[in-house]
Design a protein around this motif. Sequence first.
Motif, PDB file in Angstrom:
ATOM      1  N   VAL A 241       0.847  -1.199   0.000  1.00 14.62           N
ATOM      2  CA  VAL A 241       0.000   0.000   0.000  1.00 14.62           C
ATOM      3  C   VAL A 241       0.879   1.244   0.000  1.00 14.62           C
ATOM      4  O   VAL A 241       2.109   1.155   0.158  1.00 14.62           O
ATOM      5  N   VAL A 242       0.245   2.401  -0.171  1.00 12.29           N
ATOM      6  CA  VAL A 242       0.973   3.675  -0.155  1.00 12.29           C
ATOM      7  C   VAL A 242       0.188   4.702   0.654  1.00 12.29           C
ATOM      8  O   VAL A 242      -1.043   4.652   0.721  1.00 12.29           O
ATOM      9  N   TRP A 243       0.920   5.610   1.278  1.00 15.06           N
ATOM     10  CA  TRP A 243       0.305   6.753   1.942  1.00 15.06           C
ATOM     11  C   TRP A 243      -0.042   7.791   0.887  1.00 15.06           C
ATOM     12  O   TRP A 243       0.766   8.099   0.005  1.00 15.06           O
ATOM     13  N   LEU A 244      -1.232   8.367   0.962  1.00 10.43           N
ATOM     14  CA  LEU A 244      -1.614   9.461   0.087  1.00 10.43           C
ATOM     15  C   LEU A 244      -1.408  10.792   0.799  1.00 10.43           C
ATOM     16  O   LEU A 244      -1.621  10.900   2.013  1.00 10.43           O
ATOM     17  N   GLN A 245      -1.016  11.793   0.037  1.00 10.24           N
ATOM     18  CA  GLN A 245      -0.801  13.109   0.611  1.00 10.24           C
ATOM     19  C   GLN A 245      -2.067  13.963   0.502  1.00 10.24           C
ATOM     20  O   GLN A 245      -3.014  13.631  -0.221  1.00 10.24           O
ATOM     21  N   MET A 246      -2.058  15.069   1.252  1.00  8.74           N
ATOM     22  CA  MET A 246      -3.151  16.045   1.195  1.00  8.74           C
ATOM     23  C   MET A 246      -2.602  17.323   0.563  1.00  8.74           C
ATOM     24  O   MET A 246      -1.536  17.807   0.952  1.00  8.74           O
ATOM     25  N   LYS A 247      -3.332  17.879  -0.395  1.00  6.57           N
ATOM     26  CA  LYS A 247      -2.885  19.118  -1.032  1.00  6.57           C
ATOM     27  C   LYS A 247      -3.034  20.314  -0.104  1.00  6.57           C
ATOM     28  O   LYS A 247      -2.295  21.296  -0.206  1.00  6.57           O
ATOM     29  N   GLU A 248      -4.014  20.226   0.784  1.00  5.00           N
ATOM     30  CA  GLU A 248      -4.278  21.317   1.732  1.00  5.00           C
ATOM     31  C   GLU A 248      -4.693  20.707   3.069  1.00  5.00           C
ATOM     32  O   GLU A 248      -5.477  19.765   3.105  1.00  5.00           O
ATOM     33  N   THR A 249      -4.122  21.246   4.142  1.00  2.00           N
ATOM     34  CA  THR A 249      -4.426  20.723   5.469  1.00  2.00           C
ATOM     35  C   THR A 249      -5.583  21.500   6.095  1.00  2.00           C
ATOM     36  O   THR A 249      -5.525  22.728   6.204  1.00  2.00           O
ATOM     37  N   LYS A 250      -6.616  20.772   6.487  1.00  2.00           N
ATOM     38  CA  LYS A 250      -7.769  21.386   7.150  1.00  2.00           C
ATOM     39  C   LYS A 250      -8.082  20.569   8.393  1.00  2.00           C
ATOM     40  O   LYS A 250      -8.741  19.525   8.322  1.00  2.00           O
ATOM     41  N   LEU A 251      -7.592  21.034   9.540  1.00  2.00           N
ATOM     42  CA  LEU A 251      -7.760  20.311  10.797  1.00  2.00           C
ATOM     43  C   LEU A 251      -8.919  20.885  11.604  1.00  2.00           C
ATOM     44  O   LEU A 251      -9.307  22.042  11.414  1.00  2.00           O
ATOM     45  N   PRO A 252      -9.467  20.084  12.524  1.00  2.00           N
ATOM     46  CA  PRO A 252     -10.493  20.612  13.430  1.00  2.00           C
ATOM     47  C   PRO A 252      -9.951  21.784  14.235  1.00  2.00           C
ATOM     48  O   PRO A 252      -8.727  21.940  14.392  1.00  2.00           O
ATOM     49  N   GLU A 253     -10.831  22.583  14.763  1.00  2.00           N
ATOM     50  CA  GLU A 253     -10.439  23.797  15.475  1.00  2.00           C
ATOM     51  C   GLU A 253      -9.468  23.519  16.617  1.00  2.00           C
ATOM     52  O   GLU A 253      -8.530  24.283  16.850  1.00  2.00           O
ATOM     53  N   ASP A 254      -9.676  22.401  17.329  1.00  2.00           N
ATOM     54  CA  ASP A 254      -8.811  22.127  18.478  1.00  2.00           C
ATOM     55  C   ASP A 254      -7.404  21.687  18.063  1.00  2.00           C
ATOM     56  O   ASP A 254      -6.530  21.517  18.914  1.00  2.00           O
ATOM     57  N   GLN A 255      -7.168  21.468  16.754  1.00  5.23           N
ATOM     58  CA  GLN A 255      -5.837  21.127  16.265  1.00  5.23           C
ATOM     59  C   GLN A 255      -5.322  22.136  15.234  1.00  5.23           C
ATOM     60  O   GLN A 255      -4.277  21.924  14.612  1.00  5.23           O
ATOM     61  N   ALA A 256      -6.044  23.240  15.067  1.00  4.61           N
ATOM     62  CA  ALA A 256      -5.743  24.187  13.995  1.00  4.61           C
ATOM     63  C   ALA A 256      -4.325  24.738  14.079  1.00  4.61           C
ATOM     64  O   ALA A 256      -3.708  25.051  13.049  1.00  4.61           O
ATOM     65  N   ASP A 257      -3.762  24.843  15.283  1.00  4.56           N
ATOM     66  CA  ASP A 257      -2.418  25.400  15.422  1.00  4.56           C
ATOM     67  C   ASP A 257      -1.332  24.416  15.007  1.00  4.56           C
ATOM     68  O   ASP A 257      -0.139  24.746  15.044  1.00  4.56           O
ATOM     69  N   LEU A 258      -1.731  23.214  14.590  1.00  8.07           N
ATOM     70  CA  LEU A 258      -0.764  22.186  14.196  1.00  8.07           C
ATOM     71  C   LEU A 258      -0.746  21.960  12.690  1.00  8.07           C
ATOM     72  O   LEU A 258      -0.222  20.951  12.208  1.00  8.07           O
TER      73      LEU A 258
END
Length: 350
Positions: free
Chosen positions: A232-249
Amino acid sequence: MINKKAILKMTTGATAAAMMAMPISANADAHMKPGSGTTIDMARASWDTGWWQAEVYSQLLQELGYDVSRITTLDNPPFYQSVAQGDVDLWVNGWFPLHNSYEDAFSQGAEKIGYVAKGGALQGYLIDKKTAEEHDINYVEDLTKDDIQKLFDANGDGKADLVACPPGWGCETVITHHFEAYGWDDDFNAIKAGYSASMADALGRYENGQPIFFYTWTPNWTVGELPPGEDVVWLQMKETKLPEDQADLADATTVEGLEGCRGEQPCDLGWPANDIRPVANSDFLENNPAAAELLKQVSIPIGDIFDQNAQMNDGADSPEDLKQQASTWIEDNRDQVDKWLKAAREAAQM
């Protein structure tokens, strides 16, 4: 008139005499087992890849004399509520920042303490390597194309089937957020049944030559059964959109040199790496300095967790197996374990 000094002198003398009269073996036993007479209400997570770590800590606490007669399996919400209220004393299955959504517990009577594994817990979306190479799929967004979705559609609804997480898991909350943030509802079908059963079904499809699409984390048996870069392979994300409680990461989602990652390095998984940490009731920690120090001291190499998860996936997953695997690991690491226990016993004497 009462002579308070005389009474104090008599009391102090009596206490000293009692201590002198106490058998040396009793003093030694109290030092070696500072938790004697105390029962710990311990919990473990509902994902079985964390059960072995819980058993390791349980056996170490028992070496300190604590009674850990049973470990209750809980989902995240009831655990964090229970540990804050003191109905449960601890677990060692906290994932941070994934569990940041339960931060209220840490202002109501719970706290993070120590690290089971620091920074080595990765998460992300994967597909089988064959399909990724044949169709040049590098990003999760590539799977939203109509012709690509059909490749991963096992139930005929026109959407790509994604093995996701059951309700109550921290990853289920983030995946739900991803569906909303990226507008995946029309593209993917999130399978939220029991994770192990869903992954077993996906593994069966893979062995039959069919494409698979799934979320996973490390350490987990899935990456042992389906090694990234090989199956298998890991897929990347073109843009990171995290929940508010992780937004600073949002800037902490890349991994350099990740084996099996599609596209250019560093690999942007869209999920920050996690620390696996014990979480305990604050009053429990204050009243049990030996247990608190042990939680600070212990750590388990990620590789060892991988190895145990592989054994479990091969069928060695009974309660007896878990106990044996934990006791074997403890004896194999006895020199380090004894240092942890020594520090815990010394903390109880302060």
